[in-house]
Design an enzyme around this catalytic site. Structure first.
Site, PDB file in Angstrom:
ATOM      1  N   ARG A  99     -25.050  32.924 -37.213  1.00 21.71           N
ATOM      2  CA  ARG A  99     -24.912  34.333 -37.722  1.00 21.71           C
ATOM      3  C   ARG A  99     -26.375  34.809 -38.770  1.00 21.71           C
ATOM      4  O   ARG A  99     -26.996  35.659 -38.391  1.00 21.71           O
ATOM      5  CB  ARG A  99     -23.660  34.888 -38.520  1.00 21.71           C
ATOM      6  CG  ARG A  99     -22.416  34.733 -37.792  1.00 21.71           C
ATOM      7  CD  ARG A  99     -21.254  35.065 -38.673  1.00 21.71           C
ATOM      8  NE  ARG A  99     -20.060  34.572 -38.248  1.00 21.71           N
ATOM      9  CZ  ARG A  99     -18.813  35.073 -38.685  1.00 21.71           C
ATOM     10  NH1 ARG A  99     -18.830  35.948 -39.451  1.00 21.71           N
ATOM     11  NH2 ARG A  99     -17.751  34.616 -38.022  1.00 21.71           N
TER      12      ARG A  99
ATOM     13  N   ASN B  13     -20.553  30.638 -35.917  1.00 16.00           N
ATOM     14  CA  ASN B  13     -20.763  29.988 -37.270  1.00 16.00           C
ATOM     15  C   ASN B  13     -21.647  30.600 -38.333  1.00 16.00           C
ATOM     16  O   ASN B  13     -22.416  31.433 -37.831  1.00 16.00           O
ATOM     17  CB  ASN B  13     -21.161  28.416 -37.309  1.00 16.00           C
ATOM     18  CG  ASN B  13     -20.110  27.606 -36.243  1.00 16.00           C
ATOM     19  OD1 ASN B  13     -18.911  28.068 -36.237  1.00 16.00           O
ATOM     20  ND2 ASN B  13     -20.734  26.878 -35.414  1.00 16.00           N
TER      21      ASN B  13
ATOM     22  N   ARG C   4     -10.783  43.611 -41.827  1.00 16.48           N
ATOM     23  CA  ARG C   4     -10.579  43.949 -43.162  1.00 16.48           C
ATOM     24  C   ARG C   4     -11.937  44.235 -43.676  1.00 16.48           C
ATOM     25  O   ARG C   4     -12.155  45.404 -44.617  1.00 16.48           O
ATOM     26  CB  ARG C   4      -9.945  42.512 -43.845  1.00 16.48           C
ATOM     27  CG  ARG C   4      -9.968  42.699 -45.405  1.00 16.48           C
ATOM     28  CD  ARG C   4      -9.852  41.290 -46.128  1.00 16.48           C
ATOM     29  NE  ARG C   4     -10.914  40.305 -45.744  1.00 16.48           N
ATOM     30  CZ  ARG C   4     -12.053  40.283 -46.612  1.00 16.48           C
ATOM     31  NH1 ARG C   4     -12.296  41.144 -47.656  1.00 16.48           N
ATOM     32  NH2 ARG C   4     -13.064  39.382 -46.025  1.00 16.48           N
ATOM     33  N   ARG C   5     -13.161  43.693 -43.565  1.00 13.11           N
ATOM     34  CA  ARG C   5     -14.437  43.915 -44.096  1.00 13.11           C
ATOM     35  C   ARG C   5     -14.645  45.482 -43.663  1.00 13.11           C
ATOM     36  O   ARG C   5     -15.292  46.230 -44.177  1.00 13.11           O
ATOM     37  CB  ARG C   5     -15.526  43.077 -43.756  1.00 13.11           C
ATOM     38  CG  ARG C   5     -15.190  41.659 -44.737  1.00 13.11           C
ATOM     39  CD  ARG C   5     -16.192  40.611 -44.043  1.00 13.11           C
ATOM     40  NE  ARG C   5     -15.973  39.276 -44.925  1.00 13.11           N
ATOM     41  CZ  ARG C   5     -16.211  38.180 -44.601  1.00 13.11           C
ATOM     42  NH1 ARG C   5     -16.666  38.043 -43.109  1.00 13.11           N
ATOM     43  NH2 ARG C   5     -16.238  37.058 -45.123  1.00 13.11           N
TER      44      ARG C   5
ATOM     45  N   CYS D  91      -3.967  39.571 -35.836  1.00 12.05           N
ATOM     46  CA  CYS D  91      -5.402  39.345 -36.169  1.00 12.05           C
ATOM     47  C   CYS D  91      -6.351  40.682 -36.145  1.00 12.05           C
ATOM     48  O   CYS D  91      -7.665  40.525 -36.917  1.00 12.05           O
ATOM     49  CB  CYS D  91      -6.053  38.226 -35.091  1.00 12.05           C
ATOM     50  SG  CYS D  91      -5.963  39.330 -33.671  1.00 12.05           S
TER      51      CYS D  91
ATOM     52  N   LYS E 218      -7.541  30.936 -45.028  1.00 12.27           N
ATOM     53  CA  LYS E 218      -7.749  32.457 -44.553  1.00 12.27           C
ATOM     54  C   LYS E 218      -7.815  32.482 -42.945  1.00 12.27           C
ATOM     55  O   LYS E 218      -7.504  33.715 -42.403  1.00 12.27           O
ATOM     56  CB  LYS E 218      -9.043  33.094 -44.953  1.00 12.27           C
ATOM     57  CG  LYS E 218     -10.229  32.500 -44.298  1.00 12.27           C
ATOM     58  CD  LYS E 218     -11.448  32.882 -44.845  1.00 12.27           C
ATOM     59  CE  LYS E 218     -12.869  32.545 -44.258  1.00 12.27           C
ATOM     60  NZ  LYS E 218     -12.995  32.754 -42.761  1.00 12.27           N
ATOM     61  N   ASP E 219      -8.054  31.445 -42.174  1.00 14.49           N
ATOM     62  CA  ASP E 219      -7.998  31.497 -40.832  1.00 14.49           C
ATOM     63  C   ASP E 219      -6.607  31.226 -40.107  1.00 14.49           C
ATOM     64  O   ASP E 219      -6.460  31.095 -39.035  1.00 14.49           O
ATOM     65  CB  ASP E 219      -9.100  30.626 -40.290  1.00 14.49           C
ATOM     66  CG  ASP E 219     -10.455  31.116 -40.587  1.00 14.49           C
ATOM     67  OD1 ASP E 219     -10.712  32.206 -40.588  1.00 14.49           O
ATOM     68  OD2 ASP E 219     -11.397  30.372 -40.602  1.00 14.49           O
TER      69      ASP E 219
ATOM     70  N   ARG F 213     -19.772  37.255 -34.004  1.00 11.88           N
ATOM     71  CA  ARG F 213     -19.156  35.754 -33.947  1.00 11.88           C
ATOM     72  C   ARG F 213     -20.076  34.671 -34.008  1.00 11.88           C
ATOM     73  O   ARG F 213     -21.196  34.914 -34.089  1.00 11.88           O
ATOM     74  CB  ARG F 213     -18.547  35.704 -32.578  1.00 11.88           C
ATOM     75  CG  ARG F 213     -17.226  36.855 -32.414  1.00 11.88           C
ATOM     76  CD  ARG F 213     -16.323  36.671 -33.358  1.00 11.88           C
ATOM     77  NE  ARG F 213     -15.748  35.455 -33.588  1.00 11.88           N
ATOM     78  CZ  ARG F 213     -14.599  34.996 -32.755  1.00 11.88           C
ATOM     79  NH1 ARG F 213     -14.455  35.581 -31.744  1.00 11.88           N
ATOM     80  NH2 ARG F 213     -14.238  33.756 -33.114  1.00 11.88           N
TER      81      ARG F 213
END
Length: 327
Positions: A164, A160, A140-141, A260, A90-91, A158
């Site tokens: 978060r 990891n 997207r979210r 992106c 996905k990245d 932002r």
């Protein structure tokens, strides 16, 4: 084949390149375990590499988009400092080619593709009061959340996954985070309370749905095409149904030429009758405009299915939505 592979690494370890996050290293070790099962005794070295995207707190577009997740690892691969690179598919950007001379030799079997809502106290997303702040770095979210709960605020967060979650728990700024369920699974923290968001898209007035990104839940393994023993090994590790689903999704993404900051969703699966299904969506920034397409095709020709869905989305105006998000 095993003898050829063992001879290739008789005097040097197979070096696996990965990002430095806890999750990335867990994924790299999973790949190492799979290789060890196939070729017991092979020496393996995990080579963590700090990448630009993990150090940058702002908009990814300012440092080259999603390619910032992999450019340092690409350099290590093409220069021969590592032998394979492990990525979350996905990245991997869809608007730029892979590093010259490299290819994905294997896609591991797809994990859970659901997005989830994580709160401190287990409150459901539907019960959060208007004005609550939701942390997510995904355009997207944000677009899909805005369709159903335009009264909520979102802010880029932002870092990891574990970073978060620490921010959610300790600074009290965010009412909730939206994360990938497979990330919590791979980190071994699925026991933390979370709300699973449905994949099936529906309209305003119902519970929030969240169509996944292209490549969701898939680990891809990249190598130099000229390294025949390694490419042959990866072919043994490749999960063919997942590879076909990824090809359909990424064909769609490539034809859309999303960047992106493009809110694009896409998910392929195999239906009970053996057909392949592909659902794709393109949104504007706030979800107030979107196009969607759903088609079925033969599982043996995923690229054609991806092209069909992309063509339909473009016919409905996806290019205008994507262009607008560049501003």
């Amino acid at each position: 084949m095993t003898d050829v592979f063992l001879n290739r690494f008789a005097d040097t370890p197979l070096r696996i390149g990965t990002r430095t996050s806890t999750l990335a290293k867990i994924q790299a070790n999973h790949v190492a375990d799979m290789i060890t099962k196939f070729a017991p005794g092979i020496p393996i070295e995990i080579v963590p590499t700090q990448v630009s995207a993990d150090l940058w707190p702002g908009d990814l577009a300012e440092i080259g988009g999603k390619g910032a997740f992999s450019k340092e690892i690409d350099s290590a691969l093409t220069s021969g400092r590592i032998d394979i690179a492990v990525h979350c598919v996905k990245d991997v950007p869809g608007d730029v080619p892979l590093a010259e001379g490299t290819a994905f030799g294997a896609y591991l079997e797809r994990d859970d593709v659901h997005d989830i809502v994580v709160t401190r106290d287990g409150v459901a997303l539907s019960d959060l009061p208007a004005g609550s702040l939701i942390g997510t770095s995904s355009v997207r979210r944000r677009a899909q959340l805005s369709i159903h709960r335009p009264d909520l605020r979102t802010e880029r967060i932002r870092g990891n996954v574990d970073t978060r979650l620490t921010k959610l728990d300790e600074d009290g700024k965010y009412a909730a985070l939206i994360l990938a369920r497979t990330s919590l699974s791979r980190l071994g923290i699925l026991d933390r309370h979370h709300e699973i968001l449905p994949l099936e898209f529906h309209t305003t007035g119902e519970d929030v749905s969240m169509v996944p990104p292209v490549g969701a839940g898939v680990i891809g393994i990249q190598a130099r095409q000229s390294d025949a023993p390694v490419m042959r090994l990866l072919d043994e590790l490749n999960h063919v149904p997942t590879a076909r689903h990824v090809l359909a999704e990424r064909t769609m993404l490539h034809m859309l030429r999303g960047h992106c900051n493009s809110p694009i969703a896409g998910h392929a699966c195999t239906t009970a009758d053996g057909k392949m299904s592909l659902f794709g969506m393109v949104f504007n920034r706030d979800g107030s405009a979107f196009v969607r397409s759903h088609a079925w095709g033969e599982h043996t020709d995923p690229a054609t299915l991806g092209a069909r869905v992309a063509a339909d989305l473009l016919h409905q105006g996806a290019r205008n939505l994507i262009t607008a998000t560049r501003k």
